[in-house]
Scaffold this motif. Structure first.
Motif, PDB file in Angstrom:
ATOM      1  N   LYS A  27     113.939  -0.691  69.070  1.00 16.91           N
ATOM      2  CA  LYS A  27     115.160  -0.411  68.306  1.00 16.91           C
ATOM      3  C   LYS A  27     116.113  -1.598  68.366  1.00 16.91           C
ATOM      4  CE  LYS A  27     115.229   4.655  68.764  1.00 16.91           C
ATOM      5  NZ  LYS A  27     115.964   5.813  69.323  1.00 16.91           N
ATOM      6  N   GLU A  47     108.960   5.688  65.209  1.00 17.12           N
ATOM      7  CA  GLU A  47     108.815   6.038  66.627  1.00 17.12           C
ATOM      8  C   GLU A  47     107.412   6.566  66.902  1.00 17.12           C
ATOM      9  OE1 GLU A  47     112.053   8.279  68.234  1.00 17.12           O
ATOM     10  OE2 GLU A  47     113.547   7.219  67.036  1.00 17.12           O
ATOM     11  N   SER A  97     113.209   1.834  73.110  1.00 14.00           N
ATOM     12  CA  SER A  97     114.572   1.287  73.219  1.00 14.00           C
ATOM     13  C   SER A  97     114.558  -0.206  72.898  1.00 14.00           C
ATOM     14  CB  SER A  97     115.152   1.538  74.614  1.00 14.00           C
ATOM     15  OG  SER A  97     114.595   0.693  75.590  1.00 14.00           O
ATOM     16  N   ASP A 142     116.523   5.042  73.899  1.00 15.01           N
ATOM     17  CA  ASP A 142     115.628   6.085  73.387  1.00 15.01           C
ATOM     18  C   ASP A 142     115.340   7.075  74.505  1.00 15.01           C
ATOM     19  OD1 ASP A 142     113.768   6.769  70.943  1.00 15.01           O
ATOM     20  OD2 ASP A 142     112.573   7.116  72.752  1.00 15.01           O
TER      21      ASP A 142
END
Length: 204
Positions: free
Chosen positions: A54, A35, A51, A80
């Motif tokens: 991921k 991240e 997001s 996220d």
């Protein structure tokens, strides 16, 4: 309705608990991404980017390892959250001392929580993204309130150093949001809208 299998790109028990409200079977798969922060990136942009990353990481894992793609298509959910106060990002505290400092800084102020959401059709690559903003107005907190709360709930893996689904609400003056699920990490109202765009109807 298409034969989709729903996948949550997260091992978070909090997000999983929210997703069960839709009464749609799903599996969880860790995303395992780094991240990273990009200088100058807005909280909205970062939340949506992470997001998406991921979800993309899980799509890659599924398409590389699964033989079930011939039978169904996966819909992968990535989410996220980026929180900040006065432009300073609130990270997960990790321990008691960091959590004390974070809550002292939050006392009497407003924190904004940007929750990014991405839904990807693993078979076609089609994806949709959105972001929900929740604003939390904190009470003027005493040191004893902060200490007692942290000792009871130990929210050290939560950005902002609180669990809104638990005693964390006792730290708030008010919450401004269109979806209370967003603060826990999964904007369910927006997710439902995205699912319907892919032909998934929770009320079918």
């Amino acid at each position: 309705m298409q034969n989709f299998k729903l996948v949550l790109a997260s091992t978070s028990p909090y997000r999983a608990e929210i997703l069960t409200k839709l009464n749609i079977p799903f599996i969880q798969q860790p995303s395992d991404i780094e991240e990273t922060e990009i200088p100058g990136e807005t909280p909205d942009a970062r939340a949506m980017r992470l997001s998406r990353e991921k979800a993309e990481a899980v799509v890659k894992h599924l398409t590389n390892s699964s033989s079930e793609q011939n039978d169904c298509s996966y819909l992968v959910i990535g989410s996220d959250q980026v929180a900040h106060i006065d432009g300073e990002v609130l990270h997960k505290p990790g321990n008691f001392d960091n959590a004390v400092r974070q809550l002292k800084k939050s006392s009497g102020k407003q924190a904004a929580f940007h929750t990014g959401l991405t839904l990807i059709n693993a078979q076609s690559g089609e994806h949709l993204s959105d972001c929900e903003i929740t604003r939390v107005n904190f009470l003027e907190l005493t040191e004893s309130q902060i200490t007692n709360y942290l000792k009871i709930e130990e929210p050290y893996n939560c950005a902002g150093s609180f669990k809104s689904e638990g005693l964390g609400v006792t730290l708030f003056e008010s919450i401004e949001t269109s979806d209370p699920n967003s603060l826990v990490g999964l904007p369910l109202i927006k997710l439902t809208k995205l699912l319907r765009k892919f032909g998934v109807e929770p009320l079918s």
